[in-house]
Design a protein around this motif. Structure first.
Motif: not given
Lengths: 432, 338
Positions: A202, A204, A272-273, A317-320, B87-88, B110, B113-114, B120
Motif C-alpha cells: 500500500l 504506507l 480499503s484505505y 471522512d478524508c484521505e488515510w 480532499l472531500k 491511497g 482510492h478514497r 464524493w
C-alpha cells in the motif's frame, strides 16, 4: 428514575453464565440470590436467561473533555459506557488541557459523579503536558478527590528511560501504576499502519512490531529492577505477548491489556484505505490476533480495555494520511469479546467477568467495582442477552462520535440492563 | 477497462495490452502535422495536483488537449490539511463543475482510492501518483517503451524479458506500479537496492530482490534507475552520496557489461552523478526522453479508454472488462461525439 433505596428483582438471570437464579438488589447492594425470591413492591426485571455479570470496568477510555467536546464529553462518554455495560471507566489524560494537575482530574471526576451514568476514574498524566520531560504532580493527583491511581501519557510513550524509571519508582509511595503506551518514537515517525506485507504494497509508512516490543522489554526490566508494577496499554503483537509472558514467569509485577479491535481486525482491512481502520497501535496480522486471543485466554494478558477514541466525522471522512487515529469501542466491546473469545470457546462468562471487570478494577485499585456477584456486594451489574444477533448501527450510539470499524457487521450479544449501585442506567437497552 | 485507474495491480493482461496497443495508435497521430483528435470534445478533465509535478501535469494536459477535452488545472499545493480545505470538499467542488475525469496527484498513499470509492464524485479517477503507493501511468509508459525497444510487436506483452529496477524502492511509487504491471505482462523483475531502501514485506511481491547490482546487470534486458533523493542519507538509509553512487549508481563501465541491445531507463528527473552518470544518461541506450514522449501517448490512451472515447458523455462509464472500442487510425470520429 429508581431511587437508591428502591428494590429491583432480577428474575431468571444466569449468573456468570450459570443456571438461572433470581437476584434481589436493594440499597445499592446485592441483597439476596436464590430461586423463587419474592419481593413485593420491587421492580421486576425478567432476565429470560440473560447473562448477569459484574459491571464492566474500562482501564482505557478517552472521554475528550476538557478540550475536544466536539468528539465526546464526560456525559456522552459515560452514557456510551453504560450502554456498553460499563459501571466504571478510566478517563485518559490526553485532554486539552492535559490532565496533569489535581484541578483537571478533579473536574473530570466531578462531572462523572454529577451525571451518574458510570463512575469516572481519571488517569493522571505521567509527565507535564505529556511531553516526557518532567514528572507531573503525581502525588497531588493521587491525593485529590479524584484519587488517581493510574498514570499514563497514553497517546505518547514515556520513551525516556530515566523518566520512566523515576515514574515507576515514585508512584510506589501511593500504590499507583504507570500504564505505558509502548511506542518507540523514532521507529514510528510518520507511521501509518503495521509494517509488513500489506504496508509494503500500500505504500504506507510502517509501524513495526519491534517499536512496541522493545519498549515493553525495557519497561518490564525497569519495573523488575525498581520493584514496581507496570501496566502495558493496548498490547498488539505476538512478540509483546511473549515478553509479558516471560516477565510474568519471573514473578514480576506486570499487567497488560488488549483492545477488542486487536482481537478481531487485521491490517488486511487497511487495503480499503478507509480511515475507520486507522488506529494506534495499528491493526496487526492474523497471527498477532490469534496470539492475543490465546494470551487473553491463558491470563498472560490480564484484561480487555477499549481504548475508546472518539473522533469527529471530518477527521475520518478524508484521505488515510490526514485521518485521526482511533476507534470508538465502549458500545461494542462486550459483543466483540463474545464473538472472538466466548463463541470460540476460549473464555467462559466467568472468565469474561474476570477480564473485563475484576482484573481491570484490581489493576486500577478501584474499590466497589469488579466485585463478585454475591450477597452484600455493590450492585454494579450488567445483564446481557447473549442470544441476540444484530448489525452494528452507529446511528444508535450514545457516544457523540461514530468512528466504529464495525458498522454493518453482525455481532452477537446486547446489553439489556446496567445497574450502578442498584440504580438502573440502562433498561431494555435504553439509557435511563 | 474499469471506470478508474488507481493501481497497476488492478489491470489484467488484456487491459494492459489494450492500453499499450491504443497508445501505439495515439502515437501515430503525434507524427502528423495536426496532432489533435476530436474524440473527447466537450468532456472536462481536471488535473488535481496536491504535489508539485510539472512534468506529469503537463503530460496529462497535453494528452487531454490532443483528445480535444477541456482541461482544468487545479493546483492545490501542500496537504489538504495545511491548506484548510479537505480532499472531500475539493472533490465536491469538482463534481459540481461537472468533471468527467479527475487526474489526481497526492502526497498521501491511497488518496485516489478514497476519491474513487467514497462517493464524493461520479467521474473517473486517474491516479497520477499517490504518496509511496503507485503511479500506474508511469508504469504503463515504461512498459510501452520496453515493448517498443525489446519486443517490437503490438498485441504482445513482455514475456520473458528481464527487467531490473534499481534504487529507492521503499519510497518509490514507480517501482510498485512497475512490479505489478511488468509481472502481469510476463516479464521477470529484479529489484536492486541497499536493504535499507527495500520495504519490509517485499518478499511477497512478484519479483526477485538483489543487493548486488553487478550480479544482475549482465542478465538485464532493461535497467531502470530510480531517482534517489540526496536527503535520504540524513535518515541513515545510506552513508554518503558517493558510497551510494559507487555501489548502486550506473556508470559507463557498468553499462558496458549489459547485454548488447539492452536499454537504460529513468522516470526522471535524473540526479546526474548520483544514480546515473552523465555518460549513461546521454547515451543512445538511455530512453529517458523517449519515455516522456511515450507518456503523452499512454495518457491519451488511458483517458480515451476510461472516458469511453466515442461513447456519450457521463454518466455512462467505459464498459468493464476491456471491451472499450479502439480508435480508428483514420481519425474520423467527430460524428460520434457528444
Amino acid at each position: 428514575m429508581t431511587e437508591p433505596d428502591d428494590k429491583t428483582l432480577i428474575r431468571g438471570a444466569r449468573l456468570l453464565g450459570g443456571e438461572p437464579q433470581d437476584v434481589l438488589l436493594a440499597d445499592g447492594t446485592v441483597q439476596e440470590i436464590g430461586r423463587g425470591i419474592e419481593a413485593p413492591g420491587a421492580e421486576v426485571v425478567e432476565a429470560q436467561g440473560g447473562i448477569l455479570l459484574p459491571g464492566l470496568v474500562d482501564l482505557h477510555t478517552h472521554l475528550r473533555e476538557p478540550g475536544r467536546e466536539d468528539s465526546e464529553t464526560v456525559l456522552t462518554g459515560t452514557r456510551a459506557a453504560a450502554k456498553g455495560g460499563y459501571t466504571a471507566v478510566h478517563a485518559m489524560a490526553n485532554t486539552f488541557p492535559v490532565a496533569d494537575t489535581a484541578g483537571v482530574v478533579e473536574q473530570v471526576w466531578r462531572l462523572g459523579k454529577e451525571y451518574g451514568y458510570c463512575d469516572v476514574r481519571p488517569v493522571g498524566a505521567v509527565t507535564v503536558g505529556l511531553e516526557g520531560k518532567q514528572l507531573a504532580e503525581l502525588g497531588a493527583m493521587h491525593d485529590s478527590a479524584a484519587g488517581v491511581r493510574v498514570f499514563s501519557d497514553d497517546g505518547k510513550c514515556v520513551d525516556d528511560a530515566v523518566i520512566m524509571r523515576r515514574a515507576l519508582e515514585y508512584v510506589k509511595a501511593f500504590d499507583g501504576v504507570v500504564a505505558q503506551h509502548a511506542q518507540e518514537p523514532r521507529l514510528t515517525e510518520g507511521a501509518q499502519m503495521n509494517e509488513g506485507t500489506v504496508s509494503a504494497e500500500l505504500g504506507l509508512a510502517g509501524w513495526p512490531a519491534v517499536a512496541e516490543e522493545s519498549i515493553i522489554a525495557r519497561d518490564v526490566l525497569l519495573a523488575a529492577h525498581v520493584g514496581s508494577r507496570v501496566h502495558i496499554c493496548h498490547l498488539s503483537t505476538a512478540g509483546s505477548v511473549e515478553i509479558v509472558r516471560w516477565a510474568k514467569s519471573k514473578g514480576w509485577n506486570v499487567t497488560a491489556e488488549v483492545t477488542p479491535h486487536h482481537l478481531l481486525l487485521t491490517d488486511e482491512m487497511v487495503r480499503s484505505y478507509n480511515p475507520v481502520y486507522k488506529v494506534n497501535p495499528p491493526l496487526r496480522t492474523e497471527a498477532d490476533v490469534m496470539a492475543l486471543r490465546e494470551a487473553l485466554a491463558d491470563g498472560t494478558i490480564d484484561c480487555v480495555a477499549t481504548d475508546h477514541a472518539p473522533h469527529p466525522h471530518e477527521d475520518k471522512d478524508c484521505e488515510w494520511g490526514a485521518a485521526a487515529m482511533g476507534m470508538v469501542g465502549l458500545e461494542t466491546a462486550l459483543s466483540v469479546v463474545q464473538h472472538t473469545m466466548v463463541e470460540t470457546g476460549l473464555l467462559d462468562w466467568a472468565q469474561v467477568a474476570d477480564r473485563m471487570s475484576h482484573r481491570p478494577a484490581a489493576i486500577g485499585r478501584l474499590e466497589g467495582h469488579g466485585r463478585p456477584v454475591a450477597h452484600g456486594e455493590p450492585a454494579n451489574l450488567v445483564l446481557v442477552d447473549a442470544a441476540y444477533r444484530g448489525q452494528v448501527d452507529p446511528a444508535g450510539f450514545a457516544s457523540r462520535s461514530a468512528n466504529t470499524p464495525y458498522e454493518g457487521r453482525e455481532l452477537p450479544g446486547r446489553v439489556t440492563h446496567t445497574w450502578l449501585r442498584g440504580r438502573a442506567t440502562v433498561v431494555d437497552g435504553v439509557l435511563r | 477497462m474499469k471506470r478508474h485507474l488507481i493501481s497497476a495491480a488492478d489491470l489484467t493482461r488484456d487491459d494492459a495490452v489494450l492500453i499499450l496497443d491504443t497508445a501505439e495508435e495515439m502515437a501515430r497521430f503525434a507524427d502528423r502535422p495536426i496532432k489533435k483528435l476530436p474524440t473527447l470534445r466537450g468532456r472536462t478533465i481536471v488535473n488535481l495536483f496536491f504535489e508539485d509535478s510539472t512534468r506529469t501535469r503537463i503530460s496529462f494536459e497535453a494528452a487531454a488537449k490532443r483528445l480535444s477535452a477541456d482541461v482544468i488545472n487545479f493546483s492545490a499545493k501542500g496537504s489538504s490539511v495545511s491548506k484548510g480545505e479537505s480532499l472531500k470538499d475539493t472533490a465536491l467542488t469538482l463534481e459540481a463543475m461537472g468533471a468527467d475525469a479527475v487526474v489526481i496527484r497526492h502526497g498521501d498513499s491511497g488518496a485516489p482510492h478514497r476519491l474513487a470509492t467514497s462517493g464524493w464524485i461520479g467521474g473517473s479517477v486517474v491516479n497520477a501518483g499517490d504518496g509511496t503507493h503507485e503511479h500506474p501511468t508511469q508504469a504503463l509508459l515504461d512498459a510501452f517503451t520496453m515493448r517498443r525497444r525489446l519486443v517490437g510487436a503490438e498485441g504482445a506483452g513482455l514475456d520473458g524479458r528481464r527487467i531490473t529496477i534499481v534504487g529507492d524502492i521503499l519510497h518509490s511509487r514507480v517501482a510498485r506500479s512497475n512490479v505489478h504491471l511488468l509481472s502481469t505482462l510476463g516479464a521477470h523483475v529484479t529489484l536492486v537496492a541497499p536493504p535499507t531502501l527495500l520495504p519490509i514485506g517485499v518478499e511477497s511481491w512478484p519479483c526477485e530482490v538483489s543487493y548486488d547490482l553487478d550480479a544482475v546487470l549482465a542478465k538485464s534486458d532493461a535497467v531502470m534507475m530510480l531517482r534517489v533523493q540526496r536527503e535520504r542519507m540524513n535518515a541513515a538509509f545510506f552513508p554518503t552520496e558517493r558510497e551510494y553512487a559507487r555501489r548502486y549508481g550506473l556508470d559507463g563501465e557498468r553499462m558496458a557489461r549489459m547485454p548488447e541491445r539492452s536499454i537504460v531507463m529513468h522516470p526522471g528527473p535524473m540526479n546526474r552523478g548520483m544514480e546515473i552518470t552523465a555518460e549513461v544518461a546521454d547515451s543512445p541506450r538511455c530512453t529517458a526522453v523517449e519515455q516522456v514522449a511515450n507518456g503523452v501517448s499512454i495518457r491519451m490512451a488511458v483517458m480515451y479508454l476510461l472516458l469511453g472515447g466515442a461513447e456519450p458523455a457521463r454518466p455512462a462509464p467505459a464498459p468493464e472488462g476491456g471491451a472499450a472500442s479502439r480508435p480508428h487510425a483514420g481519425g474520423s470520429r467527430t460524428k460520434e461525439d457528444h
